[in-house]
Design a protein around this motif. Structure first.
Motif, mmCIF file in Angstrom:
data_model
loop_
_atom_site.group_PDB
_atom_site.id
_atom_site.type_symbol
_atom_site.label_atom_id
_atom_site.label_comp_id
_atom_site.label_asym_id
_atom_site.label_seq_id
_atom_site.Cartn_x
_atom_site.Cartn_y
_atom_site.Cartn_z
ATOM 1 N N HIS A 231 -10.562 -4.129 -10.580
ATOM 2 C CA HIS A 231 -11.163 -4.442 -9.284
ATOM 3 C C HIS A 231 -10.545 -3.629 -8.149
ATOM 4 O O HIS A 231 -11.084 -3.583 -7.039
ATOM 5 N N VAL A 232 -9.413 -2.974 -8.425
ATOM 6 C CA VAL A 232 -8.727 -2.182 -7.394
ATOM 7 C C VAL A 232 -9.430 -0.839 -7.240
ATOM 8 O O VAL A 232 -9.709 -0.148 -8.224
ATOM 9 N N SER A 233 -9.706 -0.443 -6.030
ATOM 10 C CA SER A 233 -10.381 0.828 -5.788
ATOM 11 C C SER A 233 -9.430 1.999 -6.004
ATOM 12 O O SER A 233 -8.207 1.830 -6.013
ATOM 13 N N GLU A 234 -10.004 3.207 -6.140
ATOM 14 C CA GLU A 234 -9.179 4.403 -6.293
ATOM 15 C C GLU A 234 -8.234 4.571 -5.109
ATOM 16 O O GLU A 234 -7.044 4.841 -5.279
ATOM 17 N N ASP A 235 -8.767 4.435 -3.905
ATOM 18 C CA ASP A 235 -7.937 4.624 -2.715
ATOM 19 C C ASP A 235 -6.779 3.634 -2.685
ATOM 20 O O ASP A 235 -5.644 3.994 -2.341
ATOM 21 N N GLU A 236 -7.062 2.378 -3.047
ATOM 22 C CA GLU A 236 -5.994 1.368 -3.074
ATOM 23 C C GLU A 236 -4.940 1.729 -4.119
ATOM 24 O O GLU A 236 -3.737 1.601 -3.870
ATOM 25 N N ALA A 237 -5.389 2.167 -5.292
ATOM 26 C CA ALA A 237 -4.457 2.538 -6.358
ATOM 27 C C ALA A 237 -3.579 3.703 -5.927
ATOM 28 O O ALA A 237 -2.352 3.686 -6.128
ATOM 29 N N TYR A 238 -4.176 4.719 -5.287
ATOM 30 C CA TYR A 238 -3.406 5.887 -4.870
ATOM 31 C C TYR A 238 -2.377 5.531 -3.793
ATOM 32 O O TYR A 238 -1.252 6.033 -3.793
ATOM 33 N N ARG A 239 -2.762 4.666 -2.881
ATOM 34 C CA ARG A 239 -1.804 4.250 -1.848
ATOM 35 C C ARG A 239 -0.646 3.473 -2.473
ATOM 36 O O ARG A 239 0.510 3.639 -2.070
ATOM 37 N N PHE A 240 -0.962 2.644 -3.456
ATOM 38 C CA PHE A 240 0.091 1.859 -4.122
ATOM 39 C C PHE A 240 1.036 2.781 -4.895
ATOM 40 O O PHE A 240 2.262 2.629 -4.841
ATOM 41 N N ILE A 241 0.465 3.744 -5.608
ATOM 42 C CA ILE A 241 1.297 4.702 -6.338
ATOM 43 C C ILE A 241 2.188 5.483 -5.383
ATOM 44 O O ILE A 241 3.392 5.654 -5.609
ATOM 45 N N ASP A 242 1.601 5.944 -4.278
ATOM 46 C CA ASP A 242 2.366 6.741 -3.319
ATOM 47 C C ASP A 242 3.544 5.959 -2.756
ATOM 48 O O ASP A 242 4.608 6.525 -2.490
ATOM 49 N N ALA A 243 3.354 4.641 -2.602
ATOM 50 C CA ALA A 243 4.416 3.801 -2.046
ATOM 51 C C ALA A 243 5.475 3.434 -3.081
ATOM 52 O O ALA A 243 6.629 3.185 -2.726
#
Length: 455
Positions: A139-151
């Motif tokens: 359910h997590v969007s690509e943008d959300e996943a990328y921001r989480f990874i970056d953090a």
């Protein structure tokens, strides 16, 4: 004076790699035998006041990896699907610093932590890679996943990953793409662990990567797996060394036999970011220039004496011997691999703990004599010891015993059988280093937004 909190922290750190019983035995080497597995468990649980003498504290510290003597590092890297850290060792030799490790197997983690220093100020340890890529949360969007990874994944210059080989399913790709996916790889590789690697590359945009896998990755699933991987890396903006080479001239396939006495072919994918333009002229063909002038022979790494439990039982040896004869009669190649001091062994596998059949050390068995002959019974072949496996994989040099093995023989055999030949990746790292440093310098001149989250 050493504080109680320091003592407890040291004990807890040691217990991440060693069993209570082993630590107690280690401490009792210099004490009066007052340490037991039970007493250490009580202290660990906060029952009673822990107190080490200065000598005991220093002795316990010796069980843990020490901070590297190198005052500075040339680049940062992360270590995914790290196993026991073979690729990491090669890149540390080239001046790299590990800032993030991901490995899920608890026994491999024990060995990793027993041998690799982790500075609490600049290193993070993760078990399940999906916890940082959010790949298990559809359910997590690509943008959300990328921001989480970056953090949650530290910035790094090089990504290292020995990811598992899994088939990809392309069913439904066109439908998913029609829903506005930004990246094709998000569809093509979903459900595989390469997907997690690709997501981290997309989010963090390292200047380079090294991906390692079995040689059969190229033919896996009739070539579809490899094709999808290469397409994904190209889409992410990376040039892959020797991408078009194949057959006997496929320089992506590196055989460990050029560095250690073991035939072990692995595919190595070295990638550089295209936009930094540092890749021109790079080829893994040049690994051959770094072959050692004299590699150790099998005889160099064998121990002079071993415990009797490493010698095959008469029943097991007779079974393997007869099994081999049966298959040879049928024209099959199955059977044990008997080796002598100047031989190159077969590939050490993770199943070695079962019977050791692929690499058996010849102790003088004579096939011309009756199997029940006294000499033949006495001279049954033996398995390699875990220490010899460490040397065969390049973790230790000949006659060295520096690599710590804090697990059972069964787990040690699995770990070395799943690992890499360390000097192979030391050579790859050495080839890459100048380009990594140059790319890092170019990257530093660019705004962060250009480099990160801009796949």
């Amino acid at each position: 004076m050493i504080s109680t909190s320091d003592e407890l922290a040291l004990l807890q750190q040691a217990l991440e790699s060693y069993e209570h019983k082993y630590i107690a035995e280690h401490l009792n080497q210099i004490s009066l035998g007052s340490w037991t597995r039970e007493s250490l468990k009580r202290y660990e649980q906060g029952k009673g006041e822990l107190h080490f003498s200065d000598a005991e504290y220093r002795h316990l510290q010796k069980l843990l990896p020490q901070a590297p003597r190198r005052a500075r590092h040339d680049f940062d890297f992360i270590d995914l699907f790290a196993g026991i850290g073979g690729i990491r060792r090669g890149f540390e030799e080239a001046g790299g610093r590990c800032v993030f490790t991901s490995e899920w197997n608890p026994f491999a983690v024990r060995t990793y932590k027993a041998n690799h220093y982790s500075d609490p100020t600049n290193h993070k340890f993760n078990s399940d890679i999906r916890e940082v890529t959010l790949s298990d949360k559809p359910h997590v969007s690509e943008d959300e996943a990328y921001r989480f990874i970056d953090a949650n994944v530290p910035d790094h210059d090089v990504l290292l990953a020995g990811f598992p080989c899994q088939p990809f399913s392309i069913a439904g790709v066109s439908k998913k793409n029609s829903l506005g996916r930004k990246h094709g790889f998000e569809c093509d590789t979903q459900g595989t662990l390469f997907f997690d690697v690709a997501r981290i590359i997309a989010a963090k945009r390292p200047v380079a990567f090294v991906l390692e896998n079995v040689k059969n990755l190229k033919s896996h699933d009739r070539g579809n797996t490899f094709r999808v991987i290469m397409n994904a890396l190209d889409e992410l903006g990376y040039w892959v060394a020797d991408a078009e080479s194949s057959g006997k001239e496929d320089y992506k396939i590196i055989d460990g036999k050029h560095f250690v006495p073991q035939h072990r072919e692995r595919i190595v994918l070295v990638g550089f970011r295209k936009d930094l333009n540092v890749h021109d002229g790079f080829t893994l063909k040049d690994v051959a220039k770094l072959y050692p002038k004299r590699k150790p022979s099998l005889g160099d790494i064998l121990e002079k004496e071993v415990q009797p439990n490493y010698i095959l039982t008469p029943k097991l040896w007779q079974y393997l011997y007869n099994y081999s004869i049966q298959h040879k009669a049928k024209g099959n190649g199955f059977g044990y691999g008997l080796v002598k001091p100047h031989d190159v062994t077969r590939t050490l596998s993770a199943r070695y703990y079962k019977d050791g059949s692929e690499i058996l050390v010849d102790r003088g068995f004579n096939p011309k004599l009756d199997f029940e002959h006294k000499k033949n019974i006495e001279n049954r072949p033996r398995r390699l010891t875990p220490r010899e496996c460490a040397r065969l994989m390049g973790y230790d040099g000949p006659n060295e015993s520096n690599f710590r093995i804090p697990v059972s023989d069964t787990q040690a055999y699995k770990q070395f059988g799943n690992s890499v030949v360390v000097p192979v990746f030391a050579a790859v790292a050495k080839l890459m280093k100048d380009r990594i440093v140059r790319a890092k310098q170019l990257e530093a001149l660019r705004p962060r937004s250009h480099a990160r989250l801009a796949a």
